[in-house]
Design a protein around this motif. Structure first.
Motif, PDB file in Angstrom:
ATOM      1  N   ASP A  69       4.056 -24.724   1.201  1.00 35.99           N
ATOM      2  CA  ASP A  69       4.073 -23.732   0.115  1.00 35.99           C
ATOM      3  C   ASP A  69       5.470 -23.257  -0.262  1.00 35.99           C
ATOM      4  OD1 ASP A  69       1.199 -23.633  -0.034  1.00 35.99           O
ATOM      5  OD2 ASP A  69       1.187 -22.322   1.732  1.00 35.99           O
ATOM      6  N   ASN A 119       8.110 -22.369  -2.624  1.00 32.57           N
ATOM      7  CA  ASN A 119       7.919 -22.109  -4.052  1.00 32.57           C
ATOM      8  C   ASN A 119       9.236 -22.262  -4.815  1.00 32.57           C
ATOM      9  OD1 ASN A 119       9.278 -19.387  -4.303  1.00 32.57           O
ATOM     10  ND2 ASN A 119       7.770 -18.905  -2.708  1.00 32.57           N
ATOM     11  N   ASP A 167      10.759 -20.205  -6.672  1.00 30.23           N
ATOM     12  CA  ASP A 167      11.674 -19.068  -6.543  1.00 30.23           C
ATOM     13  C   ASP A 167      12.631 -19.307  -5.372  1.00 30.23           C
ATOM     14  OD1 ASP A 167       9.715 -17.774  -8.340  1.00 30.23           O
ATOM     15  OD2 ASP A 167      10.818 -15.953  -7.844  1.00 30.23           O
ATOM     16  N   VAL A 216      15.514 -17.126  -9.875  1.00 30.77           N
ATOM     17  CA  VAL A 216      15.737 -16.809 -11.283  1.00 30.77           C
ATOM     18  C   VAL A 216      17.041 -16.028 -11.458  1.00 30.77           C
ATOM     19  CG1 VAL A 216      14.498 -14.607 -11.480  1.00 30.77           C
ATOM     20  CG2 VAL A 216      14.483 -16.202 -13.387  1.00 30.77           C
ATOM     21  N   GLN A 217      17.404 -15.256 -10.441  1.00 29.92           N
ATOM     22  CA  GLN A 217      18.646 -14.477 -10.555  1.00 29.92           C
ATOM     23  C   GLN A 217      19.876 -15.384 -10.587  1.00 29.92           C
ATOM     24  OE1 GLN A 217      16.312 -13.783  -8.242  1.00 29.92           O
ATOM     25  NE2 GLN A 217      15.734 -11.632  -8.327  1.00 29.92           N
ATOM     26  N   MET A 256      19.912 -17.998 -12.424  1.00 31.66           N
ATOM     27  CA  MET A 256      19.848 -18.666 -13.725  1.00 31.66           C
ATOM     28  C   MET A 256      20.282 -17.714 -14.837  1.00 31.66           C
ATOM     29  SD  MET A 256      16.242 -20.463 -12.825  1.00 31.66           S
ATOM     30  CE  MET A 256      15.804 -20.926 -14.496  1.00 31.66           C
ATOM     31  N   ARG A 257      21.332 -16.986 -14.587  1.00 36.52           N
ATOM     32  CA  ARG A 257      21.799 -15.977 -15.536  1.00 36.52           C
ATOM     33  C   ARG A 257      22.609 -16.560 -16.682  1.00 36.52           C
ATOM     34  NH1 ARG A 257      21.236 -10.868 -12.892  1.00 36.52           N
ATOM     35  NH2 ARG A 257      18.987 -10.781 -12.832  1.00 36.52           N
ATOM     36  N   TYR A 286      23.822 -25.865 -11.126  1.00 33.78           N
ATOM     37  CA  TYR A 286      22.561 -26.303 -10.518  1.00 33.78           C
ATOM     38  C   TYR A 286      22.738 -26.742  -9.069  1.00 33.78           C
ATOM     39  CZ  TYR A 286      20.458 -26.058 -15.156  1.00 33.78           C
ATOM     40  OH  TYR A 286      19.998 -25.603 -16.358  1.00 33.78           O
ATOM     41  N   ARG A 289      19.289 -18.640  -1.776  1.00 35.28           N
ATOM     42  CA  ARG A 289      19.056 -17.503  -0.865  1.00 35.28           C
ATOM     43  C   ARG A 289      19.042 -17.954   0.597  1.00 35.28           C
ATOM     44  NH1 ARG A 289      19.905 -13.581  -4.105  1.00 35.28           N
ATOM     45  NH2 ARG A 289      18.582 -13.459  -5.943  1.00 35.28           N
ATOM     46  N   ASP A 306      22.962 -12.307   4.821  1.00 35.23           N
ATOM     47  CA  ASP A 306      22.963 -11.053   4.054  1.00 35.23           C
ATOM     48  C   ASP A 306      24.354 -10.691   3.531  1.00 35.23           C
ATOM     49  OD1 ASP A 306      20.343 -10.976   4.608  1.00 35.23           O
ATOM     50  OD2 ASP A 306      20.407  -9.251   5.964  1.00 35.23           O
ATOM     51  N   GLY A 320       4.352 -22.093  -7.732  1.00 33.35           N
ATOM     52  CA  GLY A 320       4.913 -20.968  -8.481  1.00 33.35           C
ATOM     53  C   GLY A 320       5.377 -21.338  -9.869  1.00 33.35           C
ATOM     54  N   SER A 321       6.537 -20.804 -10.226  1.00 33.48           N
ATOM     55  CA  SER A 321       7.070 -20.934 -11.589  1.00 33.48           C
ATOM     56  C   SER A 321       7.242 -22.390 -11.998  1.00 33.48           C
ATOM     57  CB  SER A 321       8.422 -20.209 -11.659  1.00 33.48           C
ATOM     58  OG  SER A 321       9.174 -20.660 -12.757  1.00 33.48           O
ATOM     59  N   ARG A 363       9.671 -23.555 -13.698  1.00 32.05           N
ATOM     60  CA  ARG A 363      11.080 -23.779 -14.053  1.00 32.05           C
ATOM     61  C   ARG A 363      11.572 -25.157 -13.591  1.00 32.05           C
ATOM     62  NH1 ARG A 363      12.688 -18.955  -9.982  1.00 32.05           N
ATOM     63  NH2 ARG A 363      11.177 -17.988 -11.329  1.00 32.05           N
ATOM     64  N   TRP A 408      16.185 -29.895 -11.356  1.00 34.57           N
ATOM     65  CA  TRP A 408      17.594 -30.176 -11.688  1.00 34.57           C
ATOM     66  C   TRP A 408      18.509 -29.851 -10.501  1.00 34.57           C
ATOM     67  CZ3 TRP A 408      16.799 -27.190 -16.913  1.00 34.57           C
ATOM     68  CH2 TRP A 408      16.022 -27.980 -17.779  1.00 34.57           C
ATOM     69  N   HIS A 436      13.449 -20.773 -21.248  1.00 38.27           N
ATOM     70  CA  HIS A 436      13.399 -22.234 -21.159  1.00 38.27           C
ATOM     71  C   HIS A 436      13.521 -22.971 -22.491  1.00 38.27           C
ATOM     72  CE1 HIS A 436      11.108 -21.508 -17.155  1.00 38.27           C
ATOM     73  NE2 HIS A 436      12.415 -21.450 -16.999  1.00 38.27           N
ATOM     74  N   SER A 480      23.471 -10.702 -19.353  1.00 39.82           N
ATOM     75  CA  SER A 480      23.228 -12.112 -19.069  1.00 39.82           C
ATOM     76  C   SER A 480      22.103 -12.681 -19.947  1.00 39.82           C
ATOM     77  CB  SER A 480      22.899 -12.313 -17.591  1.00 39.82           C
ATOM     78  OG  SER A 480      21.702 -11.657 -17.272  1.00 39.82           O
ATOM     79  N   PHE A 526      20.762 -16.292 -24.040  1.00 39.12           N
ATOM     80  CA  PHE A 526      19.411 -16.843 -24.173  1.00 39.12           C
ATOM     81  C   PHE A 526      18.766 -16.392 -25.481  1.00 39.12           C
ATOM     82  CE2 PHE A 526      20.251 -17.094 -19.652  1.00 39.12           C
ATOM     83  CZ  PHE A 526      19.634 -18.258 -19.251  1.00 39.12           C
ATOM     84  N   SER A 585       4.326 -20.821 -16.069  1.00 40.41           N
ATOM     85  CA  SER A 585       3.169 -21.106 -15.215  1.00 40.41           C
ATOM     86  C   SER A 585       2.001 -20.160 -15.454  1.00 40.41           C
ATOM     87  CB  SER A 585       3.592 -21.067 -13.751  1.00 40.41           C
ATOM     88  OG  SER A 585       4.070 -19.784 -13.421  1.00 40.41           O
ATOM     89  N   MET A 629      -3.197 -20.842  -1.365  1.00 45.58           N
ATOM     90  CA  MET A 629      -2.152 -21.104  -2.362  1.00 45.58           C
ATOM     91  C   MET A 629      -2.348 -22.416  -3.119  1.00 45.58           C
ATOM     92  SD  MET A 629       0.681 -19.156  -2.691  1.00 45.58           S
ATOM     93  CE  MET A 629       2.177 -20.166  -2.650  1.00 45.58           C
ATOM     94  N   ARG A 646       3.565 -12.245  -8.357  1.00 44.81           N
ATOM     95  CA  ARG A 646       4.189 -12.957  -7.240  1.00 44.81           C
ATOM     96  C   ARG A 646       4.934 -12.004  -6.325  1.00 44.81           C
ATOM     97  NH1 ARG A 646       5.602 -17.866 -11.135  1.00 44.81           N
ATOM     98  NH2 ARG A 646       3.623 -18.920 -10.824  1.00 44.81           N
ATOM     99  N   PHE A 688       6.763 -13.264  -3.837  1.00 44.65           N
ATOM    100  CA  PHE A 688       7.672 -14.169  -3.142  1.00 44.65           C
ATOM    101  C   PHE A 688       8.925 -13.416  -2.688  1.00 44.65           C
ATOM    102  CE2 PHE A 688       6.063 -17.845  -6.039  1.00 44.65           C
ATOM    103  CZ  PHE A 688       4.948 -18.000  -5.233  1.00 44.65           C
ATOM    104  N   LYS A 715      15.893  -9.231  -1.030  1.00 42.49           N
ATOM    105  CA  LYS A 715      15.343  -8.505   0.136  1.00 42.49           C
ATOM    106  C   LYS A 715      14.297  -7.443  -0.218  1.00 42.49           C
ATOM    107  CE  LYS A 715      18.132 -10.715   2.868  1.00 42.49           C
ATOM    108  NZ  LYS A 715      17.532 -11.767   3.691  1.00 42.49           N
TER     109      LYS A 715
END
Lengths: 211, 467
Positions: free
Chosen positions: A18, A20, A22, A27-28, A30-31, A37, A44, A49, A79-80, A82, A87, B36, B78, B82, B129, B193, B428, B430, B437
């Motif tokens: 599983d 995912n 994310d 997504v953070q 992909m600003r 890429y 993460r 930390d 999940g998403s 994207r 990529w 996207h 940011s 887009f 999604s 899932m 989500r 996630f 965090k």
């Protein structure tokens, strides 16, 4: 799209279920319209930390600095939708993912980009994972070649570890030719033809709505 | 030959089978968003392709938009690139943009049904999604990636392997304060899932029939969280009543013709599904997630599970508990929280906000808790304000934002701080999704509202005396 013929690379074990998108491509990260890429892949998990590199994460280990094949568990890419999550793999030269299973949209995105999603039969998968883990210490690199052109949809895969008979690789035509697996021109022709013979039972859209 | 509704819709839109085994399925409505679509516009421009049916295509600015009043492109620095790329690509291809300041701007999955862009039995595609949200109206919707998005723009068909069919029958009557969100979380907990992987799901049964349209959309929205390729509810009288008169819906003789067709949109009695599930919802209580994926769910009176009791998933549970800062056996209700978010394509339609406002009315958000409501569309926002809901929320100490995806994925910069425990009505939980965090617990708007008031995860039934 780069055609998929033969790919040889280090197989990296990330044996979790599983995972995912994310996690694969936050997504953070992909600003920007064109983010880095390469850097966003598992961004993460790669960092601790304080922002420094986490030496315990598998892709940070010295023997996996140049990955080629990702070996993972069930439902990879949940999940998403994207496509950056595909990529990011390609930017790191990962051209093959061997998983127990894939989330539907992720698998579709793989095939659009020449990233080969391989699902081995459970018995082959067990053996393959064991070999990858064993190779981890010895730094051997299992490689995967494309299915032979004559092979049917359930195409046999050849790689240096074993020859499982049940690897499921479809859409191989476009994967090996390098064309997008969606071929817009041909599809457009069919769609036009279909519209002409459509019985019109479904309501067609009316004039554009103006607010 | 009896057919399922999935087969009827699929077959009615079948254009051709490709040599690679995928079917080409005609897309009746295509809705894009700015996270996207710019990349797809670029692909089209490179290939010199045009969009043949811009009249069936709509562009929505939702993922990166700021939720602050008086927002501009730059309010989320940011996001500006887009928003502009979306505007330019849409203009180049003759596609209508629902832009910042447009009275109908909002989250694509909320706006498409609202304006009647999506109709029963229609096919719908979104590069997202959560596309199947509109399945609540009896439409079959598919999420997809950027390359397939470009393909649909150029051809008006999606290429896809024909999925299998699944029916989930939901029996019983829901107890007070138990909502579509709770039902969906229960389904995901039960099926897992990947329970819906490779399937188009038809949600059926007494619970669905009694469910308001917005609830059906919530149910179908969460279909992807168990891996479903699409999900829908067969349309009925309530559906037709709900869509009648909406701007893009056929009128006059066309409406009559459509209605006749829509009445055929049901699974035949003897049709068979590849997979069937039956879930009894009579005893269901409000649900909440405890972990880091939407299948890690317990009832609100439940406790954090013990990894030792589930050897097969021990590692995953231990990992989730460590991330969430939870110990096995701890009751969910009563956990102190830092933040509450009510919004997203899952739970930001008017009845969602009404349910939350009913809990909040005359009360105050607990000290130290940051609480925010973001309506799913500008139109929902307007209606909510006309009903005084904004005042109810503001008086209680909630922030009241402009419409967009906001903190669901934090694409617009709205997010929690590291270590915060958040109750969120999104889809989500996630790791790191709502900010690095952050610890997200997914729940219904009523549960989120009750938790904001209590400053802890709360059972809405005890707050309102309904338990």
């Amino acid at each position: 799209m780069q055609p998929f013929t033969k790919h040889t690379g280090i197989a990296v074990p990330l044996l979790k279920d599983d995972i995912n998108t994310d996690q694969v491509a936050p997504v953070q990260a992909m600003r920007a319209l064109k983010p880095d890429y390469k850097a966003l892949l598992f961004m993460r998990a790669r960092q601790r930390d304080d922002g420094s590199e986490d030496p315990d994460f598998v892709l940070n280990k010295p023997q996996f600095r140049n990955p080629g094949i990702l070996v993972t568990g069930h439902n990879f890419g949940a999940g998403s939708s994207r496509e950056a999550a595909v990529w990011g793999m390609l930017a790191n030269n990962i051209r093959v993912i061997v998983a127990r299973s894939f989330a539907d949209i992720y698998r579709e995105n793989c095939l659009q980009n020449g990233l080969l999603p391989v699902v081995l039969a459970p018995s082959d998968a067990d053996a393959f994972e064991q070999r990858v883990i064993a190779a981890m210490a010895r730094r051997r690199s299992p490689s995967i070649s494309r299915p032979r052109p004559s092979a049917a949809r359930a195409a046999p895969m050849s790689h240096s570890i074993s020859r499982p008979r049940t690897a499921r690789v479809s859409w191989k035509g476009s994967m090996t030719s390098g064309s997008r697996s969606s071929t817009p021109t041909r599809s457009r022709r069919s769609s036009k033809a279909w519209r002409h013979r459509s019985p019109g039972c479904r309501p067609r859209p009316t004039a554009a709505y103006k607010a | 030959m009896p057919k399922t509704l999935f087969e009827k819709i699929w077959d009615a839109h079948f254009v051709a089978r490709r040599i690679d085994g995928r079917d080409l399925i005609y897309i009746d409505r295509h809705v894009l968003h700015e996270l996207h679509a710019p990349h797809a516009f670029e692909q089209l421009a490179k290939q010199g392709r045009k969009v043949p049916r811009p009249d069936l295509t709509f562009s929505m600015q939702d993922h990166t938009v700021s939720t602050r009043p008086g927002r501009t492109d730059e309010s989320n620095p940011s996001g500006a690139a887009f928003l502009r790329a979306m505007r330019e690509g849409s203009a180049r291809n003759g596609i209508r943009v629902f832009d910042l300041g447009d009275p109908e701007q909002g989250i694509s999955h909320v706006v498409a049904p609202e304006l009647g862009m999506v109709l029963p039995g229609a096919t719908h595609a979104v590069p997202d999604s959560h596309a199947s949200t509109v399945g609540g109206l009896g439409a079959m919707a598919f999420g997809c990636g950027t390359t397939e998005l470009a393909h649909i723009l150029a051809t008006q068909v999606i290429a896809m392997k024909r999925p299998k069919s699944m029916r989930i029958r939901l029996d019983g009557t829901l107890a007070p304060h138990v909502t579509a969100k709770d039902v969906a979380l229960k389904i995901i907990a039960q099926l897992g899932m990947a329970g819906g992987r490779g399937h188009v799901v038809e949600y059926a049964g007494a619970v669905v029939r009694a469910m308001a349209m917005e609830g059906r959309m919530t149910l179908c929205n969460l279909n992807i969280e168990m891996g479903g390729r699409s999900g829908f509810v067969a349309p009925d009288g309530q559906t037709f009543e709900w869509i009648a008169g909406r701007p893009f819906v056929p009128k006059g003789a066309q409406w009559e013709q459509a209605l006749k067709h829509w009445h055929t949109l049901r699974t035949d009695d003897d049709a068979t599904f590849d997979t069937e599930h039956v879930i009894d919802c009579a005893a269901l209580e409000p649900q909440i997630t405890w972990g880091t994926d939407p299948s890690q769910v317990v009832g609100i009176s439940g406790r954090v599970p013990d990894p030792a009791a589930d050897p097969g998933r021990r590692g995953a549970i231990e990992g989730a508990l460590a991330y969430m800062g939870l110990n096995p056996g701890t009751p969910l209700a009563g956990l102190p929280i830092n933040r509450v978010f009510i919004g997203s394509c899952t739970n930001a339609r008017l009845p969602d906000l009404q349910a939350a406002a009913d809990v909040v009315r005359g009360r105050r958000v607990a000290e130290g808790v940051v609480a925010m409501v973001v309506p799913g569309s500008s139109s929902v926002k307007r209606e909510a304000e006309a009903n005084g809901l904004d005042k109810v929320f503001r008086d209680a100490g909630f922030a009241w934002g402009e419409s967009g995806c906001s903190m669901c994925a934090g694409g617009n910069g709205d997010r929690g701080e590291p270590g915060e425990r958040i109750v969120s009505t999104t889809n989500r939980n996630f790791e790191n999704r709502q900010g690095p965090k952050t610890r997200t617990h997914l729940a219904s708007p009523a549960t989120a509202a009750a938790s904001a008031i209590a400053g802890r995860i709360a059972d809405v039934r005890s707050l309102t005396g309904a338990a």
